[in-house]
Design a protein around this motif. Sequence first.
Motif, PDB file in Angstrom:
ATOM      1  N   GLN A  27       0.839  -1.185   0.000  1.00  0.00           N
ATOM      2  CA  GLN A  27       0.000   0.000   0.000  1.00  0.00           C
ATOM      3  C   GLN A  27       0.888   1.255   0.000  1.00  0.00           C
ATOM      4  OE1 GLN A  27      -2.723  -0.511   3.323  1.00  0.00           O
ATOM      5  NE2 GLN A  27      -4.196  -1.405   1.908  1.00  0.00           N
ATOM      6  N   TYR A  77      -4.388   0.622  -2.409  1.00  0.00           N
ATOM      7  CA  TYR A  77      -5.020   0.142  -1.188  1.00  0.00           C
ATOM      8  C   TYR A  77      -5.785  -1.149  -1.419  1.00  0.00           C
ATOM      9  CZ  TYR A  77      -3.775   4.506   1.024  1.00  0.00           C
ATOM     10  OH  TYR A  77      -3.060   5.540   1.555  1.00  0.00           O
ATOM     11  N   SER A  78      -6.299  -1.327  -2.646  1.00  0.00           N
ATOM     12  CA  SER A  78      -7.008  -2.571  -2.923  1.00  0.00           C
ATOM     13  C   SER A  78      -6.759  -2.937  -4.374  1.00  0.00           C
ATOM     14  CB  SER A  78      -8.499  -2.405  -2.647  1.00  0.00           C
ATOM     15  OG  SER A  78      -9.109  -1.710  -3.716  1.00  0.00           O
ATOM     16  N   THR A  80      -9.393  -3.600  -6.719  1.00  0.00           N
ATOM     17  CA  THR A  80     -10.585  -3.475  -7.545  1.00  0.00           C
ATOM     18  C   THR A  80     -10.281  -2.415  -8.596  1.00  0.00           C
ATOM     19  OG1 THR A  80     -11.971  -4.083  -5.704  1.00  0.00           O
ATOM     20  CG2 THR A  80     -13.055  -2.961  -7.503  1.00  0.00           C
ATOM     21  N   THR A 108       2.694  -0.985  11.793  1.00  0.00           N
ATOM     22  CA  THR A 108       1.869  -0.073  12.581  1.00  0.00           C
ATOM     23  C   THR A 108       0.439  -0.015  12.050  1.00  0.00           C
ATOM     24  OG1 THR A 108       2.388   1.861  11.239  1.00  0.00           O
ATOM     25  CG2 THR A 108       3.864   1.385  13.064  1.00  0.00           C
ATOM     26  N   GLU A 111      -3.722  -4.270   9.742  1.00  0.00           N
ATOM     27  CA  GLU A 111      -5.032  -4.636   9.203  1.00  0.00           C
ATOM     28  C   GLU A 111      -5.149  -4.243   7.735  1.00  0.00           C
ATOM     29  OE1 GLU A 111      -4.823  -3.110  12.156  1.00  0.00           O
ATOM     30  OE2 GLU A 111      -5.965  -4.281  13.620  1.00  0.00           O
ATOM     31  N   ARG A 112      -4.798  -2.982   7.466  1.00  0.00           N
ATOM     32  CA  ARG A 112      -4.920  -2.478   6.104  1.00  0.00           C
ATOM     33  C   ARG A 112      -4.044  -3.247   5.150  1.00  0.00           C
ATOM     34  NH1 ARG A 112      -2.673   1.801   4.857  1.00  0.00           N
ATOM     35  NH2 ARG A 112      -1.883   2.486   6.857  1.00  0.00           N
ATOM     36  N   TYR A 115      -5.327  -6.578   4.318  1.00  0.00           N
ATOM     37  CA  TYR A 115      -6.507  -6.487   3.454  1.00  0.00           C
ATOM     38  C   TYR A 115      -6.081  -6.562   1.987  1.00  0.00           C
ATOM     39  CZ  TYR A 115     -10.837  -4.678   1.450  1.00  0.00           C
ATOM     40  OH  TYR A 115     -11.977  -4.527   0.719  1.00  0.00           O
ATOM     41  N   LEU A 262     -16.450  -8.499   1.367  1.00  0.00           N
ATOM     42  CA  LEU A 262     -15.597  -7.622   2.168  1.00  0.00           C
ATOM     43  C   LEU A 262     -15.496  -8.151   3.596  1.00  0.00           C
ATOM     44  CD1 LEU A 262     -16.911  -4.131   0.958  1.00  0.00           C
ATOM     45  CD2 LEU A 262     -14.936  -5.410   0.144  1.00  0.00           C
ATOM     46  N   TYR A 266     -12.207  -9.244   5.783  1.00  0.00           N
ATOM     47  CA  TYR A 266     -11.812  -8.683   7.078  1.00  0.00           C
ATOM     48  C   TYR A 266     -11.756  -9.727   8.173  1.00  0.00           C
ATOM     49  CZ  TYR A 266     -10.190  -4.066   6.995  1.00  0.00           C
ATOM     50  OH  TYR A 266      -9.360  -3.025   6.832  1.00  0.00           O
ATOM     51  N   GLU A 270      -8.621 -10.250  10.459  1.00  0.00           N
ATOM     52  CA  GLU A 270      -8.728 -10.202  11.920  1.00  0.00           C
ATOM     53  C   GLU A 270      -8.122 -11.452  12.565  1.00  0.00           C
ATOM     54  OE1 GLU A 270      -9.569  -7.843  13.891  1.00  0.00           O
ATOM     55  OE2 GLU A 270     -10.165  -6.444  12.324  1.00  0.00           O
TER      56      GLU A 270
ATOM     57  N   ASP B  62     -15.420  -0.070  -1.509  1.00  0.00           N
ATOM     58  CA  ASP B  62     -14.091  -0.630  -1.687  1.00  0.00           C
ATOM     59  C   ASP B  62     -13.027   0.272  -1.054  1.00  0.00           C
ATOM     60  OD1 ASP B  62     -11.976  -2.236  -2.890  1.00  0.00           O
ATOM     61  OD2 ASP B  62     -11.718  -0.538  -4.247  1.00  0.00           O
ATOM     62  N   ALA B  66     -10.800  -0.831   2.268  1.00  0.00           N
ATOM     63  CA  ALA B  66      -9.349  -0.963   2.181  1.00  0.00           C
ATOM     64  C   ALA B  66      -8.653  -0.173   3.285  1.00  0.00           C
ATOM     65  CB  ALA B  66      -8.865  -0.503   0.816  1.00  0.00           C
TER      66      ALA B  66
END
Lengths: 681, 121
Positions: A27, A77-78, A80, A108, A111-112, A115, A262, A266, A270, B62, B66
């Motif tokens: 990312q 970030y993703s 799509t 830090t 999670e992101r 993903y 989604l 997650y 998690e 989305d 993210a």
Amino acid sequence: MTPAEAAAGVDPAVAAEPRGTVALLGQPNVGKSTVFNTLTGLRQHVGNWPGKTVERKEGRLALPDGAARLIDLPGTYSLTAGSAEERIVRQFLLHADPDVVIFLADATALERGLYLLAEVLALHGRVVVGLNRMDVARERGVDVDADALSRALGLPVVPMVARNADGVDRLLSEAEAVRRNPARCQASPPAMQGQAARVLDDLTGRLAPVVPAPYPPRWLAQKLLEGDTEACGLARDALGRTQWPALEAELRENEDLVLDVLGARYAWVERAVRAAVHRPSAGRVSWTDRLDRIATHGVWGFVLLFAVLGAALALTFEIALPLQGWLDAHMVQPSAAATREALAGAPPWLGGLLADGVITGVGTVLTFLPVLALFYVFMGILEDSGYLARVALVMDRFMHGIGLHGKSALPLTLGFGCNVISVMNARIIDSRAGRLMTILLAPLVPCSARLAVLAVLTPAFFGAWASVAMIGLIALNMLVLAGLGLLLNRTTFRGAESAFVMELPLYQRPHLRSTLFYVYSNLKAFVKNAGTVIVVASIAIWALSSFPGPGLENSVLAQLGHLVAPVGDLMGFDWRLIAALLSSFVAKEVAISTLGILYGADGGTAALTQALPAAVGPAAGLAFLAVTMLFIPCMATVAVMRQEAGWAWTLVSAVLLLAVSLLLGIGLYQGAVLLGLGGAP
Amino acid sequence: MTLDARETMPGFAKPFGKRRKIRGEAGQVDATCPPTDTLLTGVPAGRTVRVAGVNGGYRLLDRLSALGVVPGAAARILRNPRCGPLLLQVHDTRVALGRGQAAKVRVAPLPDAAEAADDAG
């Protein structure tokens, strides 16, 4: 390494032909470029992805078992297909099928990162995870167990501090190990349950027989549930008119399943985070909390921003531009003079070509280098520290209206010094549309060279009213900028920047090595791409203004001035004003010296101030200044626009500016004449 | 905020031509949403809330997912000025959200402080 190579004693790290491909993915703000620079050193090549204004970096990676190509994929970030970057990353994973993907995550903000990893794993299984910024995580009271994460993910995980090059060696050996034995990666992407799983199975079954390689049918089915437009197009083409409607109906029926997709992603994230992350001391007040209390504050945020903008302008006018002027006066001009003198015996065109064409062009490129370096360091520090994202937050409400990103405020402000700096720094804006808009609008910021032209010519045309005219003309520029921004936002870039969703990264100390790499690679690109265009343009303008001769009065440029005189008439221009306008393509201030020559007032600005009012009336003068301010920018700006946005957009910009400047010029002249401002001198 | 007003809020491009039904995280259709749901724009700075759903299209969903803004996540609102973007913290990420986007995020109060600590940490 082949046995033959081994027998020949070829050092694998310096073997001529790199074999295999490794991709670096992560990312934004995870320290990807730091890792890339550490891994490849100066053996890197910076370009653009084919047909895209997205930077592509490739380098050579010395793996223990032979060299490989390392491709730095754009930060997303993703996966799509919403932006150019996202499309590039997934097309690369699908079509280039790299041997290993080095996936960088931020300890830090695990999670992101995970993903995105979940999305990557649906496309590509051979992944090594680099867990960067372990030191910062520890400082923040977050304890990430890399081994536990590795077990939870089924992938090799390497704890790292990229700024100190900690963990880089292990990252390489893990990548090599995966290259040799892909079975080291045993990750399973998130799984659906219940209704979502049933629908997904059904969709996959329908798609599998028709979907072309290399698209995995199950991935495509999932992307359809996520409403991915590119996936829809693919499925529509693959299924044809007979089968697509049924599938589309099923998708419409199950539109809500996107939440399950989604959610499953997650849940997967998690589970891994719970296994690996412990927070022995949560709730610590960090530097970021403290600094953001000021930087994002309704009042203090602006105070800080204006201080930064002020520093940028001070840097421009106190250091950068004087430095550029000094270099020009003490290095470029003397070399040109020396060349002319040395070639006194040769045909005059040769001296002219070298001194006025080549040396002017090369000199422009060279005098820009220290100035650009200065601003790359400045912007590099702002970006690296994390402050730039706060600028976007504070400025968004003002820039949003004309379709610009909050971050655009910075490059556009730098434009008051020089549009080249403005265009070159537009790359700090992450979205392609925002970047293009900024590049297209940058030439409308009155740069110091155009301000200098105004300062010399307004007293000549308007006498005591000079300052009023000057302020009015600058205001006109800003109005046109806002108007064009609104127009572009409503038309070409409609909907492109509708959503403002942005991460504010943690503050960190800027990293000197990364900043220097940033400066170096950008300067190299400037010399290579823009530099050649500038030299060629400089030679072309010299030829146009020298042949057939003798003198500027009998040049092609002057003929051009005569040729477009009918257009000039509408603005009260004679051929000399047109020639001056055309010559300002070399650099805006050249307009003054051209006017000096053509109006026979070659004795400095005082003589010009005397001669001009006698030949040009105030209405034509006003139109001339307005057109000069709004006209196609100088060749250096055009060259960097091409470098950053490609020829097509540069052409669009030129046509737009030409149309706007001429229309306004005609309007102003005709209006002024109507109001009795005097068309004649 | 009534349901109708939410339905007519400007949306994003819908690949299937029809608006997505709006649903909470547990499979509820919007009509059965608990009345405690409010929009993110209405939450004052300093409060921590639970994300209940997103009223936007696929693209916004989305982008938000993210960055961790998913149904169920706890969000601490750091700034909510009268105009201009909001600033929130979700997990360890600070997210700036334009007002238009924030007006599409439905939130609910956290059941109790224990869950807040659990979700945030």
